[in-house]
Motif scaffolding. Structure first.
Motif, PDB file in Angstrom:
ATOM      1  N   UNK A   1       0.812  -1.224   0.000  1.00 46.44           N
ATOM      2  CA  UNK A   1       0.000   0.000   0.000  1.00 46.44           C
ATOM      3  C   UNK A   1       0.843   1.271   0.000  1.00 46.44           C
ATOM      4  N   UNK A   2       2.083   1.187   0.491  1.00 47.02           N
ATOM      5  CA  UNK A   2       2.899   2.396   0.643  1.00 47.02           C
ATOM      6  C   UNK A   2       4.069   2.497  -0.339  1.00 47.02           C
ATOM      7  N   UNK A   3       4.717   1.373  -0.644  1.00 47.20           N
ATOM      8  CA  UNK A   3       5.948   1.381  -1.442  1.00 47.20           C
ATOM      9  C   UNK A   3       5.845   0.499  -2.684  1.00 47.20           C
ATOM     10  N   UNK A   4       6.648   0.846  -3.679  1.00 44.31           N
ATOM     11  CA  UNK A   4       6.859  -0.022  -4.838  1.00 44.31           C
ATOM     12  C   UNK A   4       8.353  -0.314  -4.885  1.00 44.31           C
TER      13      UNK A   4
ATOM     14  N   UNK B   1       5.664  -1.090  10.568  1.00 43.39           N
ATOM     15  CA  UNK B   1       6.207  -0.456   9.365  1.00 43.39           C
ATOM     16  C   UNK B   1       6.591  -1.522   8.341  1.00 43.39           C
ATOM     17  N   UNK B   2       6.612  -1.132   7.078  1.00 39.93           N
ATOM     18  CA  UNK B   2       6.999  -2.030   5.994  1.00 39.93           C
ATOM     19  C   UNK B   2       8.498  -2.299   6.038  1.00 39.93           C
ATOM     20  N   UNK B   3       8.875  -3.560   5.981  1.00 38.62           N
ATOM     21  CA  UNK B   3      10.259  -3.997   5.844  1.00 38.62           C
ATOM     22  C   UNK B   3      10.283  -4.984   4.672  1.00 38.62           C
TER      23      UNK B   3
ATOM     24  N   UNK C   1      18.280 -15.116   4.008  1.00 32.03           N
ATOM     25  CA  UNK C   1      17.758 -13.898   3.393  1.00 32.03           C
ATOM     26  C   UNK C   1      18.591 -12.700   3.804  1.00 32.03           C
ATOM     27  N   UNK C   2      18.569 -11.668   2.973  1.00 31.81           N
ATOM     28  CA  UNK C   2      19.099 -10.348   3.299  1.00 31.81           C
ATOM     29  C   UNK C   2      17.894  -9.510   3.718  1.00 31.81           C
ATOM     30  N   UNK C   3      18.008  -8.760   4.830  1.00 26.98           N
ATOM     31  CA  UNK C   3      16.879  -8.007   5.384  1.00 26.98           C
ATOM     32  C   UNK C   3      17.144  -6.512   5.364  1.00 26.98           C
ATOM     33  N   UNK C   4      16.090  -5.728   5.107  1.00 29.18           N
ATOM     34  CA  UNK C   4      16.140  -4.276   5.230  1.00 29.18           C
ATOM     35  C   UNK C   4      14.963  -3.845   6.094  1.00 29.18           C
ATOM     36  N   UNK C   5      15.270  -3.033   7.111  1.00 28.45           N
ATOM     37  CA  UNK C   5      14.274  -2.568   8.074  1.00 28.45           C
ATOM     38  C   UNK C   5      14.043  -1.073   7.846  1.00 28.45           C
ATOM     39  N   UNK C   6      12.772  -0.679   7.855  1.00 35.33           N
ATOM     40  CA  UNK C   6      12.419   0.730   7.647  1.00 35.33           C
ATOM     41  C   UNK C   6      12.769   1.545   8.888  1.00 35.33           C
ATOM     42  N   UNK C   7      13.482   2.652   8.676  1.00 32.01           N
ATOM     43  CA  UNK C   7      13.833   3.571   9.757  1.00 32.01           C
ATOM     44  C   UNK C   7      12.904   4.778   9.652  1.00 32.01           C
TER      45      UNK C   7
ATOM     46  N   UNK D   1      14.579   8.663   9.350  1.00 33.43           N
ATOM     47  CA  UNK D   1      15.012   9.229   8.060  1.00 33.43           C
ATOM     48  C   UNK D   1      14.188   8.704   6.881  1.00 33.43           C
ATOM     49  N   UNK D   2      13.207   7.850   7.179  1.00 34.81           N
ATOM     50  CA  UNK D   2      12.308   7.272   6.184  1.00 34.81           C
ATOM     51  C   UNK D   2      13.044   6.529   5.069  1.00 34.81           C
ATOM     52  N   UNK D   3      14.115   5.811   5.469  1.00 38.21           N
ATOM     53  CA  UNK D   3      14.881   4.986   4.536  1.00 38.21           C
ATOM     54  C   UNK D   3      14.985   3.569   5.097  1.00 38.21           C
ATOM     55  N   UNK D   4      15.278   2.622   4.211  1.00 36.14           N
ATOM     56  CA  UNK D   4      15.484   1.243   4.631  1.00 36.14           C
ATOM     57  C   UNK D   4      16.956   1.037   4.949  1.00 36.14           C
TER      58      UNK D   4
END
Length: 123
Positions: free
Chosen positions: A27-30, A86-88, A103-109, A112-115
Motif C-alpha cells: 500500500x505504501x511502497x513499490x 512499518x513495511x520492511x 535472506x538479506x533483510x532491510x528494516x524501515x527507519x 530518516x524514512x529509509x530502509x
C-alpha cells in the motif's frame, strides 16, 4: 572469408546475459528489482524503492544468486520483520541444498524514512 570469421569470433566472445525488472508493491511502497542472469544463475543487482511514484532510495544488495528457473515471486518478500507496524523487506541470499533459506533483510527507519540493511548476527 576472414571478415566473416572475425565477426563470428567477436559475436561468440561476448558473455550472454539478460536483464529484467521485477516489481513488487504494498500500500505504501513499490520495489523495482533489477535481475541480471548469466547462462544458469541470476542475481538481483539493484533495488529501487519508490513512494507515491517517486524514487526515494536505491539499494545495491550484497552478493546473492539463484537459478534462472527459480520463480520471481519467491525471491522477495514485503513484511513487517521487526513487528513495529512499518513495511520492511527481505531478499533471498541464495538457495541452499537444505530447507533453511538465508535472506538479506532491510528494516524501515521512520526517523530518516529509509530502509537500512539488517546485519546477520552470528554467535
Amino acid at each position: 572469408m576472414r571478415k566473416t570469421l572475425l565477426i563470428l569470433i567477436i559475436l561468440f566472445s561476448f558473455e550472454l546475459y539478460s536483464q529484467e525488472i521485477i516489481k513488487f508493491s504494498d500500500a505504501e511502497f513499490e520495489f523495482c528489482l533489477t535481475k541480471k542472469c548469466g547462462e544458469t544463475d541470476c542475481e538481483i543487482t539493484k533495488i529501487e524503492v519508490l513512494k507515491n511514484g517517486i524514487l526515494t532510495q536505491t539499494i545495491k544488495p550484497s552478493k546473492n544468486y539463484f537459478s534462472k528457473t527459480f520463480p520471481n515471486d519467491q525471491l522477495f518478500a514485503i513484511e513487517d520483520m521487526n513487528f513495529d507496524g512499518k513495511t520492511d523487506f527481505r531478499l533471498m541470499e541464495f538457495l541452499p541444498a537444505g530447507p533453511n533459506v538465508p535472506f538479506l533483510f532491510w528494516i524501515f527507519n521512520p526517523t530518516n524514512e529509509l530502509f537500512k540493511k539488517k546485519q546477520n548476527t552470528k554467535k
